[in-house]
Motif scaffolding. Sequence first.
Motif, short mmCIF file in Angstrom:
data_model
loop_
_atom_site.label_atom_id
_atom_site.label_comp_id
_atom_site.label_asym_id
_atom_site.label_seq_id
_atom_site.Cartn_x
_atom_site.Cartn_y
_atom_site.Cartn_z
N LEU A 190 58.93 36.61 20.95
CA LEU A 190 60.00 36.09 21.82
C LEU A 190 59.51 35.88 23.25
CD1 LEU A 190 63.06 38.07 20.42
CD2 LEU A 190 62.43 35.67 20.00
N VAL A 191 58.67 36.77 23.75
CA VAL A 191 58.10 36.58 25.09
C VAL A 191 57.27 35.30 25.12
CG1 VAL A 191 56.40 37.50 26.73
CG2 VAL A 191 58.17 39.00 25.78
N ILE A 192 56.47 35.09 24.09
CA ILE A 192 55.66 33.87 24.00
C ILE A 192 56.57 32.65 23.99
CG2 ILE A 192 54.14 32.52 22.49
CD1 ILE A 192 52.96 35.30 21.60
N GLN A 193 57.64 32.71 23.19
CA GLN A 193 58.55 31.57 23.09
C GLN A 193 59.28 31.30 24.40
OE1 GLN A 193 59.08 29.22 20.78
NE2 GLN A 193 60.52 28.31 22.21
N ILE A 194 59.80 32.34 25.02
CA ILE A 194 60.64 32.17 26.22
C ILE A 194 59.83 31.83 27.45
CG2 ILE A 194 62.21 33.39 27.78
CD1 ILE A 194 63.18 34.96 25.21
N PHE A 195 58.69 32.51 27.65
CA PHE A 195 57.97 32.37 28.91
C PHE A 195 56.70 31.53 28.85
CE2 PHE A 195 60.27 36.44 29.33
CZ PHE A 195 61.09 36.09 30.39
N VAL A 196 56.09 31.38 27.68
CA VAL A 196 54.81 30.68 27.60
C VAL A 196 54.97 29.27 27.05
CG1 VAL A 196 52.46 30.77 26.69
CG2 VAL A 196 53.59 32.89 27.37
N PHE A 197 55.60 29.14 25.90
CA PHE A 197 55.79 27.83 25.27
C PHE A 197 57.27 27.61 24.95
CE2 PHE A 197 51.49 29.23 23.80
CZ PHE A 197 50.75 28.29 24.51
N PRO A 198 58.10 27.39 25.96
CA PRO A 198 59.56 27.30 25.74
C PRO A 198 60.04 25.94 25.24
CG PRO A 198 59.10 27.09 28.07
CD PRO A 198 57.77 27.31 27.38
N THR A 199 59.54 25.53 24.08
CA THR A 199 59.97 24.25 23.52
C THR A 199 60.53 24.46 22.12
OG1 THR A 199 57.83 23.76 22.51
CG2 THR A 199 58.14 23.03 24.79
N ASN A 200 61.40 23.56 21.72
CA ASN A 200 61.93 23.60 20.35
C ASN A 200 60.82 23.42 19.34
OD1 ASN A 200 64.61 24.03 20.99
ND2 ASN A 200 65.08 21.85 21.14
N ALA A 201 59.87 22.54 19.62
CA ALA A 201 58.79 22.29 18.68
C ALA A 201 57.97 23.56 18.45
CB ALA A 201 57.88 21.17 19.20
N HIS A 202 57.71 24.31 19.51
CA HIS A 202 56.95 25.56 19.34
C HIS A 202 57.76 26.58 18.56
CE1 HIS A 202 55.19 29.49 20.50
NE2 HIS A 202 54.08 28.82 20.25
N PHE A 203 59.06 26.66 18.84
CA PHE A 203 59.87 27.63 18.11
C PHE A 203 59.89 27.31 16.63
CE2 PHE A 203 63.75 29.10 16.12
CZ PHE A 203 63.67 30.46 16.39
N TRP A 204 60.26 26.08 16.28
CA TRP A 204 60.40 25.74 14.86
C TRP A 204 59.06 25.59 14.16
CZ3 TRP A 204 64.69 27.10 12.95
CH2 TRP A 204 65.84 27.05 13.71
N GLY A 205 58.00 25.25 14.89
CA GLY A 205 56.71 25.07 14.27
C GLY A 205 55.88 26.34 14.17
N THR A 206 56.20 27.33 15.00
CA THR A 206 55.37 28.53 15.04
C THR A 206 56.20 29.81 15.02
OG1 THR A 206 53.68 27.33 16.30
CG2 THR A 206 53.55 29.73 16.33
N TRP A 242 56.85 33.06 12.33
CA TRP A 242 56.45 34.45 12.57
C TRP A 242 57.63 35.39 12.38
CZ3 TRP A 242 53.85 33.76 18.02
CH2 TRP A 242 52.65 33.03 17.89
N LEU A 243 58.80 34.95 12.84
CA LEU A 243 59.98 35.83 12.83
C LEU A 243 60.48 36.12 11.41
CD1 LEU A 243 61.98 34.50 15.90
CD2 LEU A 243 60.55 36.56 15.76
N ILE A 244 60.31 35.19 10.49
CA ILE A 244 60.81 35.41 9.12
C ILE A 244 60.22 36.67 8.50
CG2 ILE A 244 60.87 34.48 6.77
CD1 ILE A 244 61.08 31.66 8.14
N PRO A 245 58.89 36.81 8.39
CA PRO A 245 58.37 38.06 7.81
C PRO A 245 58.64 39.27 8.69
CG PRO A 245 56.56 36.68 8.58
CD PRO A 245 57.80 35.86 8.70
N LEU A 246 58.65 39.09 10.02
CA LEU A 246 58.88 40.23 10.89
C LEU A 246 60.30 40.78 10.75
CD1 LEU A 246 56.93 38.99 14.04
CD2 LEU A 246 56.30 40.88 12.51
#
Length: 191
Positions: A144-160, A164-168
Amino acid sequence: MTTQPFDGDPPAFGAAGRLYQAFYGAAQGIISHSLLALFARLAIAGVFWRSFLNKIETNGIFDYVQVINDFEIERSLIKVPAFPITIEASTFAQFGEGGMFELPLIPGGLAAIMATTGEGVLPVLLVLGLLTRFAATGLIVMALVIQIFVFPTNAHFWGTVALWLIPLFYLVGRGGGTISLDHVLSRQLAR
């Protein structure tokens, strides 16, 4: 361990429906929570472990040279941490001021140490199945830190990150399964 009754679709469509239910009922019996948890632990641990190896000095095993566009590139089939573990200067630069991974409120050097430590320790815990829920929670926070502060795009969330979050989240919700040190230790402590 008891097998959960088949929770798929009812046997509609006559013989084809019964065949469907028989096949996927058998698959459900084989693909247990423990097997899914083991696979989830290993798969997501590999993602963060490789990132850890990119942040530290490593030694290669089975080195070879690959030629790409007439350039020789030294590669290794396996990379392992060099001891003592040393964070590379480039990692500190990436987390420093103006770096790709710069975070608000956390000094760059501290952020580099925290990220590297998390990516080094939490995947090992997952592979062992030790403190599985804690390790998965830590990696959720990192994702979530990576998503919010480093790569805050929809493409990064849905593509990466979503992948990650599903198995976690599965591991946080269900635990490490019977093929884990968590299971072994809890049984030993229960005696």
